[in-house]
Design a protein around this motif. Structure first.
Motif, PDB file in Angstrom:
ATOM      1  N   ALA A   1       0.902  -1.123   0.129  1.00 38.24           N
ATOM      2  CA  ALA A   1       0.190   0.025   0.037  1.00 38.24           C
ATOM      3  C   ALA A   1       0.764   1.271   0.017  1.00 38.24           C
ATOM      4  O   ALA A   1       0.447   2.178  -0.509  1.00 38.24           O
ATOM      5  N   SER A   2       1.985   1.189   0.543  1.00 37.43           N
ATOM      6  CA  SER A   2       3.067   2.496   0.878  1.00 37.43           C
ATOM      7  C   SER A   2       3.538   2.712  -0.687  1.00 37.43           C
ATOM      8  O   SER A   2       3.725   3.856  -0.932  1.00 37.43           O
ATOM      9  N   ASP A   3       3.526   1.737  -1.435  1.00 38.53           N
ATOM     10  CA  ASP A   3       4.084   1.866  -2.822  1.00 38.53           C
ATOM     11  C   ASP A   3       3.228   2.813  -3.770  1.00 38.53           C
ATOM     12  O   ASP A   3       3.535   3.569  -4.543  1.00 38.53           O
ATOM     13  N   LEU A   4       1.883   2.528  -3.269  1.00 33.94           N
ATOM     14  CA  LEU A   4       0.818   3.354  -3.954  1.00 33.94           C
ATOM     15  C   LEU A   4       0.579   4.788  -3.321  1.00 33.94           C
ATOM     16  O   LEU A   4       0.469   5.508  -4.025  1.00 33.94           O
ATOM     17  N   VAL A   5       0.575   4.686  -1.758  1.00 35.80           N
ATOM     18  CA  VAL A   5       0.065   6.005  -1.218  1.00 35.80           C
ATOM     19  C   VAL A   5       1.113   6.773  -0.990  1.00 35.80           C
ATOM     20  O   VAL A   5       0.966   8.133  -0.783  1.00 35.80           O
ATOM     21  N   GLY A   6       2.447   6.207  -0.556  1.00 38.59           N
ATOM     22  CA  GLY A   6       3.603   7.018  -0.030  1.00 38.59           C
ATOM     23  C   GLY A   6       3.837   6.720   1.259  1.00 38.59           C
ATOM     24  O   GLY A   6       3.569   5.752   1.874  1.00 38.59           O
ATOM     25  N   ARG A   7       5.035   7.482   1.323  1.00 38.62           N
ATOM     26  CA  ARG A   7       5.819   6.736   2.833  1.00 38.62           C
ATOM     27  C   ARG A   7       6.769   8.047   3.344  1.00 38.62           C
ATOM     28  O   ARG A   7       6.910   8.880   2.666  1.00 38.62           O
ATOM     29  N   TYR A   8       7.250   8.004   4.500  1.00 36.16           N
ATOM     30  CA  TYR A   8       8.085   8.780   5.129  1.00 36.16           C
ATOM     31  C   TYR A   8       9.701   8.384   4.599  1.00 36.16           C
ATOM     32  O   TYR A   8       9.796   7.244   4.596  1.00 36.16           O
TER      33      TYR A   8
ATOM     34  N   LEU B   1      -4.522   8.442   4.377  1.00 33.27           N
ATOM     35  CA  LEU B   1      -3.170   8.112   4.435  1.00 33.27           C
ATOM     36  C   LEU B   1      -3.035   7.772   6.029  1.00 33.27           C
ATOM     37  O   LEU B   1      -2.712   9.020   6.616  1.00 33.27           O
ATOM     38  N   GLU B   2      -3.002   6.638   6.205  1.00 31.80           N
ATOM     39  CA  GLU B   2      -3.040   6.336   7.668  1.00 31.80           C
ATOM     40  C   GLU B   2      -1.665   6.589   8.347  1.00 31.80           C
ATOM     41  O   GLU B   2      -1.702   7.211   9.505  1.00 31.80           O
ATOM     42  N   LYS B   3      -0.601   6.346   7.921  1.00 32.72           N
ATOM     43  CA  LYS B   3       0.480   6.745   8.464  1.00 32.72           C
ATOM     44  C   LYS B   3       0.910   8.341   8.681  1.00 32.72           C
ATOM     45  O   LYS B   3       1.530   8.554   9.590  1.00 32.72           O
ATOM     46  N   LYS B   4       0.233   8.806   7.552  1.00 27.81           N
ATOM     47  CA  LYS B   4       0.283  10.406   8.056  1.00 27.81           C
ATOM     48  C   LYS B   4      -0.726  11.013   8.772  1.00 27.81           C
ATOM     49  O   LYS B   4      -0.482  12.283   8.941  1.00 27.81           O
ATOM     50  N   GLY B   5      -1.783  10.319   8.859  1.00 24.58           N
ATOM     51  CA  GLY B   5      -3.162  10.950   9.514  1.00 24.58           C
ATOM     52  C   GLY B   5      -3.716  11.948   8.819  1.00 24.58           C
ATOM     53  O   GLY B   5      -4.218  13.003   9.224  1.00 24.58           O
ATOM     54  N   GLU B   6      -3.967  11.627   7.587  1.00 22.47           N
ATOM     55  CA  GLU B   6      -4.421  12.631   6.562  1.00 22.47           C
ATOM     56  C   GLU B   6      -5.652  12.196   5.552  1.00 22.47           C
ATOM     57  O   GLU B   6      -5.458  10.835   5.241  1.00 22.47           O
ATOM     58  N   LEU B   7      -6.440  12.772   5.348  1.00 22.93           N
ATOM     59  CA  LEU B   7      -7.568  12.344   4.576  1.00 22.93           C
ATOM     60  C   LEU B   7      -7.582  13.347   3.422  1.00 22.93           C
ATOM     61  O   LEU B   7      -7.832  14.363   3.386  1.00 22.93           O
ATOM     62  N   VAL B   8      -7.095  12.491   1.969  1.00 26.38           N
ATOM     63  CA  VAL B   8      -6.884  13.227   0.834  1.00 26.38           C
ATOM     64  C   VAL B   8      -8.217  13.179   0.187  1.00 26.38           C
ATOM     65  O   VAL B   8      -8.911  12.155  -0.193  1.00 26.38           O
ATOM     66  N   ARG B   9      -8.930  14.346  -0.105  1.00 24.58           N
ATOM     67  CA  ARG B   9     -10.254  14.381  -0.743  1.00 24.58           C
ATOM     68  C   ARG B   9      -9.714  14.583  -2.435  1.00 24.58           C
ATOM     69  O   ARG B   9      -8.676  15.286  -2.736  1.00 24.58           O
ATOM     70  N   ALA B  10     -10.531  13.597  -3.323  1.00 25.79           N
ATOM     71  CA  ALA B  10      -9.823  13.492  -4.651  1.00 25.79           C
ATOM     72  C   ALA B  10     -10.250  14.798  -5.324  1.00 25.79           C
ATOM     73  O   ALA B  10     -11.245  15.636  -5.021  1.00 25.79           O
TER      74      ALA B  10
ATOM     75  N   THR C   1      12.884  13.814   8.811  1.00 29.52           N
ATOM     76  CA  THR C   1      11.748  12.913   7.913  1.00 29.52           C
ATOM     77  C   THR C   1      10.867  13.798   7.139  1.00 29.52           C
ATOM     78  O   THR C   1      10.358  14.745   7.717  1.00 29.52           O
ATOM     79  N   ILE C   2      10.790  13.335   5.687  1.00 35.44           N
ATOM     80  CA  ILE C   2       9.641  13.912   5.162  1.00 35.44           C
ATOM     81  C   ILE C   2       8.756  13.043   4.391  1.00 35.44           C
ATOM     82  O   ILE C   2       8.916  11.603   4.370  1.00 35.44           O
ATOM     83  N   TRP C   3       7.604  13.465   4.295  1.00 39.51           N
ATOM     84  CA  TRP C   3       6.556  12.503   3.577  1.00 39.51           C
ATOM     85  C   TRP C   3       6.525  12.665   1.945  1.00 39.51           C
ATOM     86  O   TRP C   3       6.896  13.793   1.422  1.00 39.51           O
ATOM     87  N   GLN C   4       6.489  11.641   1.194  1.00 42.06           N
ATOM     88  CA  GLN C   4       6.854  11.692  -0.251  1.00 42.06           C
ATOM     89  C   GLN C   4       5.458  10.868  -0.826  1.00 42.06           C
ATOM     90  O   GLN C   4       5.273   9.618  -0.514  1.00 42.06           O
ATOM     91  N   ASP C   5       4.396  11.549  -1.385  1.00 38.32           N
ATOM     92  CA  ASP C   5       3.324  10.928  -1.849  1.00 38.32           C
ATOM     93  C   ASP C   5       3.668   9.899  -2.886  1.00 38.32           C
ATOM     94  O   ASP C   5       4.557   9.960  -3.733  1.00 38.32           O
ATOM     95  N   GLY C   6       2.978   8.679  -2.971  1.00 44.38           N
ATOM     96  CA  GLY C   6       3.053   7.861  -4.061  1.00 44.38           C
ATOM     97  C   GLY C   6       2.295   8.080  -5.319  1.00 44.38           C
ATOM     98  O   GLY C   6       1.757   9.122  -5.198  1.00 44.38           O
ATOM     99  N   PRO C   7       2.254   7.366  -6.145  1.00 42.44           N
ATOM    100  CA  PRO C   7       1.621   7.751  -7.417  1.00 42.44           C
ATOM    101  C   PRO C   7      -0.025   7.938  -7.498  1.00 42.44           C
ATOM    102  O   PRO C   7      -0.390   8.809  -8.093  1.00 42.44           O
TER     103      PRO C   7
END
Length: 269
Positions: free
Chosen positions: A74-81, A133-142, A88-94
């Protein structure tokens, strides 16, 4: 329509040629107009990816493509720290990139991914259109222009490798197959740069190989393979040489099946 410069790299610079076989262009356009997710079903090499590329260019949308595989998380899709020079920085996945900034995200051969990975798309494919984005604690609205497209080959379905019904029923679906002989001949001739008569011979060979599906072959020769064969002939290889290199050897290791396919080539020569 405007999108973030972050998606500029995902814009196609040229519109890939598409050879319509029905109403698929109008149907996809209708689905995009109301941002419904779309599932493309069909055998390998029949043009599913080319169609998505054509539609993304036609609709003037960036196309973020992900080739799914069994090790994808899932991290490959949504992103990771990630650890950067300043911490530490967050990088969005594709997927997140397309959701956040308004691209078309294409998950190619989605059944190759684990089901616990693909379940993250559920909240994107209903009226919520959100990506947690559970790891980031964010809800991204499309973004209003975001659309999700997936593809898979029903011929490879099994109990362990198929889409859940709860996933399938969230999508509109378009069936793809190899084109009718006259259309496929035009495609092979144009894409490979060979005479129509030569392309017609390759299409006949392709049809014979597809008739062997389930009789020793899991898949016959795809349109993509026929184009590759034609391109090799453009480089001076004979028909048998090109067929052996681009078509026969890749799809089977069985000596008897190879002999049967080589006989089909000789019969069409």
């Amino acid at each position: 329509m405007t999108t973030s410069p972050l998606l500029d790299a995902y814009r196609l610079t040229e519109e890939p040629k598409w050879y319509p076989t029905g109403e698929e262009v109008a149907q996809f356009t209708a689905a995009y107009s109301v941002r419904l997710p779309v599932m493309l079903k069909g055998p390998t090499g029949c043009g599913k990816t080319r169609f998505v590329e054509h539609m993304a260019s036609r609709l003037d949308r960036p196309l973020v493509t992900v080739s799914c595989h069994e090790d994808m998380t899932a991290s490959d899709l949504v992103g990771r720290y990630l650890l950067g020079p300043d911490g530490t920085i967050w990088q969005d996945g594709p997927l997140t990139l397309a959701v956040r900034h308004g691209g078309i995200c294409y998950l190619d051969e989605i059944v190759e991914a684990r089901q616990d990975t693909t379940v993250i798309i559920h909240a994107l494919t209903d009226d919520r259109r959100i990506l947690p984005l559970e790891k980031k604690g964010e809800l991204v609205r499309a973004h209003p222009d975001f659309q999700l497209v997936i593809s898979y080959n029903p011929g490879y379905q099994s109990v362990l490798k198929d889409l859940k019904e709860s996933t399938k029923q969230r999508f509109c679906a378009l069936d793809f197959d190899y084109p009718a002989p006259e259309i496929e001949t035009s495609i092979v001739a144009a894409e490979a740069g060979i005479p129509s008569a030569t392309a017609a011979v390759l299409v006949k060979i392709g049809e014979k190989s597809r008739n062997l599906r389930g009789q020793g072959l899991s898949e016959g020769a795809s349109t993509r393979m026929l184009i590759h064969t034609g391109r090799l002939m453009q480089q001076g290889l004979t028909l048998p040489e090109a067929c052996r290199l681009a078509m026969i050897t890749p799809i089977t290791d069985d000596p008897d099946m190879r002999a049967a396919l080589e006989a089909a080539v000789d019969a069409c020569s």
